[in-house]
Design a protein around this motif. Structure first.
Motif, PDB file in Angstrom:
ATOM      1  N   ALA A 269     -48.869 -12.915  -0.988  1.00 59.17           N
ATOM      2  CA  ALA A 269     -48.773 -11.368  -1.600  1.00 59.17           C
ATOM      3  C   ALA A 269     -48.042 -10.191  -1.022  1.00 59.17           C
ATOM      4  N   GLY A 270     -49.294 -10.316   0.310  1.00 59.08           N
ATOM      5  CA  GLY A 270     -48.106  -9.370   1.349  1.00 59.08           C
ATOM      6  C   GLY A 270     -47.095  -8.870   1.285  1.00 59.08           C
ATOM      7  N   LEU A 271     -46.141 -10.277   1.387  1.00 58.56           N
ATOM      8  CA  LEU A 271     -44.861  -9.888   1.434  1.00 58.56           C
ATOM      9  C   LEU A 271     -44.535  -9.324   0.172  1.00 58.56           C
ATOM     10  N   MET A 272     -45.000  -9.899  -1.824  1.00 56.71           N
ATOM     11  CA  MET A 272     -44.917  -9.459  -2.382  1.00 56.71           C
ATOM     12  C   MET A 272     -45.756  -7.425  -2.839  1.00 56.71           C
ATOM     13  N   ARG A 290     -28.888  -3.025  -9.075  1.00 52.12           N
ATOM     14  CA  ARG A 290     -28.138  -3.147  -8.422  1.00 52.12           C
ATOM     15  C   ARG A 290     -29.344  -4.225  -7.323  1.00 52.12           C
ATOM     16  N   LEU A 291     -30.454  -3.776  -7.704  1.00 52.98           N
ATOM     17  CA  LEU A 291     -31.684  -3.738  -7.067  1.00 52.98           C
ATOM     18  C   LEU A 291     -31.947  -5.534  -7.265  1.00 52.98           C
ATOM     19  N   SER A 292     -32.328  -5.018  -8.896  1.00 51.11           N
ATOM     20  CA  SER A 292     -33.056  -6.726  -8.963  1.00 51.11           C
ATOM     21  C   SER A 292     -31.974  -7.582  -9.692  1.00 51.11           C
ATOM     22  N   HIS A 293     -31.093  -7.081  -9.762  1.00 52.55           N
ATOM     23  CA  HIS A 293     -30.252  -7.933  -9.918  1.00 52.55           C
ATOM     24  C   HIS A 293     -29.272  -9.078  -8.626  1.00 52.55           C
ATOM     25  N   THR A 294     -29.874  -8.398  -7.422  1.00 51.48           N
ATOM     26  CA  THR A 294     -29.003  -8.851  -6.205  1.00 51.48           C
ATOM     27  C   THR A 294     -30.643  -9.825  -6.194  1.00 51.48           C
ATOM     28  N   ALA A 295     -31.671  -9.522  -6.480  1.00 51.80           N
ATOM     29  CA  ALA A 295     -32.806 -10.022  -5.640  1.00 51.80           C
ATOM     30  C   ALA A 295     -33.044 -11.765  -6.931  1.00 51.80           C
ATOM     31  N   LEU A 296     -32.459 -10.913  -8.012  1.00 48.52           N
ATOM     32  CA  LEU A 296     -32.817 -12.306  -8.952  1.00 48.52           C
ATOM     33  C   LEU A 296     -31.425 -13.482  -8.974  1.00 48.52           C
ATOM     34  N   VAL A 297     -30.093 -12.699  -8.407  1.00 48.26           N
ATOM     35  CA  VAL A 297     -29.207 -14.053  -7.426  1.00 48.26           C
ATOM     36  C   VAL A 297     -30.431 -14.851  -6.222  1.00 48.26           C
ATOM     37  N   THR A 298     -30.612 -14.111  -5.273  1.00 46.77           N
ATOM     38  CA  THR A 298     -31.085 -14.713  -4.513  1.00 46.77           C
ATOM     39  C   THR A 298     -32.176 -15.911  -4.886  1.00 46.77           C
ATOM     40  N   PHE A 299     -33.115 -14.308  -5.922  1.00 49.27           N
ATOM     41  CA  PHE A 299     -34.324 -15.948  -5.935  1.00 49.27           C
ATOM     42  C   PHE A 299     -33.842 -17.236  -6.776  1.00 49.27           C
ATOM     43  N   LEU A 319     -41.199 -25.713   6.404  1.00 43.85           N
ATOM     44  CA  LEU A 319     -40.300 -25.448   5.321  1.00 43.85           C
ATOM     45  C   LEU A 319     -40.768 -25.052   3.915  1.00 43.85           C
ATOM     46  N   PHE A 320     -41.644 -25.075   3.548  1.00 42.07           N
ATOM     47  CA  PHE A 320     -42.509 -24.874   2.466  1.00 42.07           C
ATOM     48  C   PHE A 320     -42.740 -23.425   2.085  1.00 42.07           C
ATOM     49  N   PHE A 321     -43.638 -22.953   3.019  1.00 45.29           N
ATOM     50  CA  PHE A 321     -44.080 -22.018   3.485  1.00 45.29           C
ATOM     51  C   PHE A 321     -42.434 -20.555   3.323  1.00 45.29           C
ATOM     52  N   LEU A 322     -41.723 -21.063   4.128  1.00 48.13           N
ATOM     53  CA  LEU A 322     -40.523 -20.155   4.234  1.00 48.13           C
ATOM     54  C   LEU A 322     -39.795 -20.445   3.063  1.00 48.13           C
ATOM     55  N   LEU A 323     -39.691 -20.778   2.133  1.00 49.60           N
ATOM     56  CA  LEU A 323     -38.604 -20.639   1.423  1.00 49.60           C
ATOM     57  C   LEU A 323     -39.625 -20.299   0.022  1.00 49.60           C
ATOM     58  N   PHE A 324     -40.883 -20.491   0.222  1.00 52.06           N
ATOM     59  CA  PHE A 324     -41.955 -19.944  -0.926  1.00 52.06           C
ATOM     60  C   PHE A 324     -42.049 -18.344  -0.520  1.00 52.06           C
ATOM     61  N   SER A 325     -42.246 -17.745   0.911  1.00 50.21           N
ATOM     62  CA  SER A 325     -42.016 -16.327   1.136  1.00 50.21           C
ATOM     63  C   SER A 325     -40.959 -15.380   1.142  1.00 50.21           C
ATOM     64  N   GLY A 326     -39.988 -15.952   1.313  1.00 50.42           N
ATOM     65  CA  GLY A 326     -38.204 -15.248   0.434  1.00 50.42           C
ATOM     66  C   GLY A 326     -38.477 -15.360  -0.678  1.00 50.42           C
ATOM     67  N   MET A 330     -38.521 -11.508  -3.051  1.00 50.59           N
ATOM     68  CA  MET A 330     -37.195 -11.484  -3.795  1.00 50.59           C
ATOM     69  C   MET A 330     -38.165 -10.647  -5.026  1.00 50.59           C
ATOM     70  N   PHE A 331     -39.471 -11.948  -5.388  1.00 45.96           N
ATOM     71  CA  PHE A 331     -40.394 -11.109  -6.699  1.00 45.96           C
ATOM     72  C   PHE A 331     -40.213  -9.597  -6.955  1.00 45.96           C
ATOM     73  N   GLY A 332     -40.705  -8.704  -6.089  1.00 42.83           N
ATOM     74  CA  GLY A 332     -41.039  -7.857  -5.706  1.00 42.83           C
ATOM     75  C   GLY A 332     -40.156  -6.735  -5.765  1.00 42.83           C
ATOM     76  N   TRP A 333     -38.625  -7.596  -6.289  1.00 52.61           N
ATOM     77  CA  TRP A 333     -38.065  -6.355  -6.554  1.00 52.61           C
ATOM     78  C   TRP A 333     -37.612  -6.757  -7.909  1.00 52.61           C
ATOM     79  N   ILE A 334     -38.083  -7.614  -8.590  1.00 53.70           N
ATOM     80  CA  ILE A 334     -37.832  -8.194 -10.311  1.00 53.70           C
ATOM     81  C   ILE A 334     -38.153  -7.271 -10.929  1.00 53.70           C
TER      82      ILE A 334
END
Length: 414
Positions: A269-272, A290-299, A319-326, A330-334
């Motif tokens: 939640a803190g990352l978001m 530009r911000l949200s579209h970049t985040a969506l593609v990365t998401f 590995l799970f926590f790394l992928l989930f955190s990333g 991205m959700f916070g920019w979308i």
């Protein structure tokens, strides 16, 4: 970066400053996040106390609230466009307080779910009024900046809510959590009653007749940008609600981290919240699209990788926590940008627009999230697959809204 300024014609009506207005809007939105996430540590105890046999059925404590919260927004939208923002808000807060207070004495799981739905129905007013009042006062990229700051608080609440729920249960039981929610809502209701101005101008009020209400809804669903960005947000929210539904089972049942669950949930939640904060700083420079579209593609890319790895077998926790955190960053920019883009063409029906948008994103997201949560089978595959599918659907909706073109600049920086 310049601070968001209030519309000149609203300045004279504001009895509070910009900072307090934004803080109050954030507090209203925070009540919703609190009502969802503070319950997570209590689900197991609620299940035991109210004889819930199937573990996945405990998730309905979250889903029932979200259904009431989503459906109620369709009611408050037209009401706020007719009677203003303050009256419907205070009514909704009163309903929230009464339902939370009654839940303390719930004799059965079915009664508790009914009260949670009513609590969500009351909370729907806070979401509609917060968003429509911000749209009344701010516009364009300034609205996106303010919504990002409000969403930052909304997303920061899950950092502390599970720990707060667990702390309450250390000294009491799950009914005391509802007592805390009722008390906080009462404090915010008093604050709103004393300080929140009426942001809807008399000239902009719409008659509460069926034809006018229908016309307001028609404005929303016939705007290509508003409709498809709302649907895209719904898909993305489905991923978030899917995780919230199954978070305890993932951290506790799969990885055996019961004591660390609130802390690990707080990190995500803190990352978001951090992401939403950075969005509020960057959106004025780079623009919402530009911000949200970049985040969506990365998401989507992160979710695809996570899904493929989960199919190969058990996923190590780091590995799970790394992928989930990333993914969560991205959700916070979308979320804030998609909401702002959907609301921008609908200022003349802001209340109804906020209601339709909120209804669709919350109820639709809750249903998608429930499907993802109920598919939990002791592995990460249902969640990872759900994330990948709904994020890809979200991209399809965005492409329809933008006529196949991403990263466009629509509102240049000023």
């Amino acid at each position: 970066m310049a601070q968001p300024s209030i519309h000149p014609d609203m300045q004279a009506k504001m009895r509070i400053g910009r900072a307090e207005f934004i803080t109050l809007a954030a507090a209203l939105m925070a009540l919703n996040a609190l009502a969802i996430d503070i319950m997570l540590p209590a689900l197991q105890q609620i299940g035991a106390a109210l004889d819930v046999v199937a573990e996945n059925d405990r998730q309905f404590v979250i889903s029932a609230y979200l259904i009431g919260f989503g459906g109620g927004q369709l009611i408050y939208g037209p009401l706020t466009d007719r009677f203003g923002r303050r009256g419907p808000l205070l009514f909704g807060l009163a309903l929230y307080i009464l339902a939370a207070s009654a839940a303390i004495f719930a004799p059965s799981f079915a009664v508790l779910l009914g009260l949670r739905m009513i609590q969500g129905l009351g909370a729907a007013a806070t979401r509609v009024i917060a968003v429509s009042a911000i749209r009344d006062v701010f516009g364009g990229r300034q609205m996106a900046e303010v919504l990002s700051m409000v969403m930052m608080v909304f997303m920061a609440i899950p950092v502390i809510a599970p720990s707060l729920g667990q702390l309450v249960m250390m000294f009491g039981a799950w009914p005391e959590i509802f007592m805390l929610m009722a008390g906080l809502a009462f404090a915010i209701a008093v604050w709103a009653y004393l300080r929140l101005p009426e942001t809807l101008d008399e000239a902009d009020r719409r008659p509460l007749v069926f034809s006018t209400v229908l016309q307001g809804f028609r404005y929303v669903v016939t705007s290509r940008v508003a409709l498809f960005y709302t649907l895209a947000t719904t898909a993305i929210f489905g991923a978030l609600f899917g995780f919230i539904n199954s978070a305890q089972q993932i951290y506790v049942d799969i990885y055996g981290m019961g004591d660390l669950f609130p802390i690990l949930f707080a990190v995500g939640a803190g990352l978001m919240a951090l992401s939403s904060f950075t969005n509020s700083r960057f959106v004025g420079r780079f623009g919402m699209r530009r911000l949200s579209h970049t985040a969506l593609v990365t998401f989507i890319a992160i979710n695809a990788l996570w899904f493929v790895i989960s199919l190969a077998g058990p996923v190590p926790f780091p590995l799970f926590f790394l992928l989930f955190s990333g993914s969560m960053f991205m959700f916070g920019w979308i979320g804030p940008n998609f909401n702002s883009i959907a609301m921008e063409p609908l200022g003349h029906v802001a209340g109804t627009a906020a209601a339709v948008q909120g209804f669709t994103t919350t109820l639709g997201g809750a249903l998608l999230g429930a499907m993802i949560g109920q598919a939990f089978d002791g592995t990460l595959t249902p969640l990872a697959g759900g994330y990948f599918i709904v994020s890809t659907v979200g991209l399809i909706f965005v492409l329809i809204a933008e006529r196949g073109k991403l990263f466009q600049v629509v509102n240049p920086a000023v």
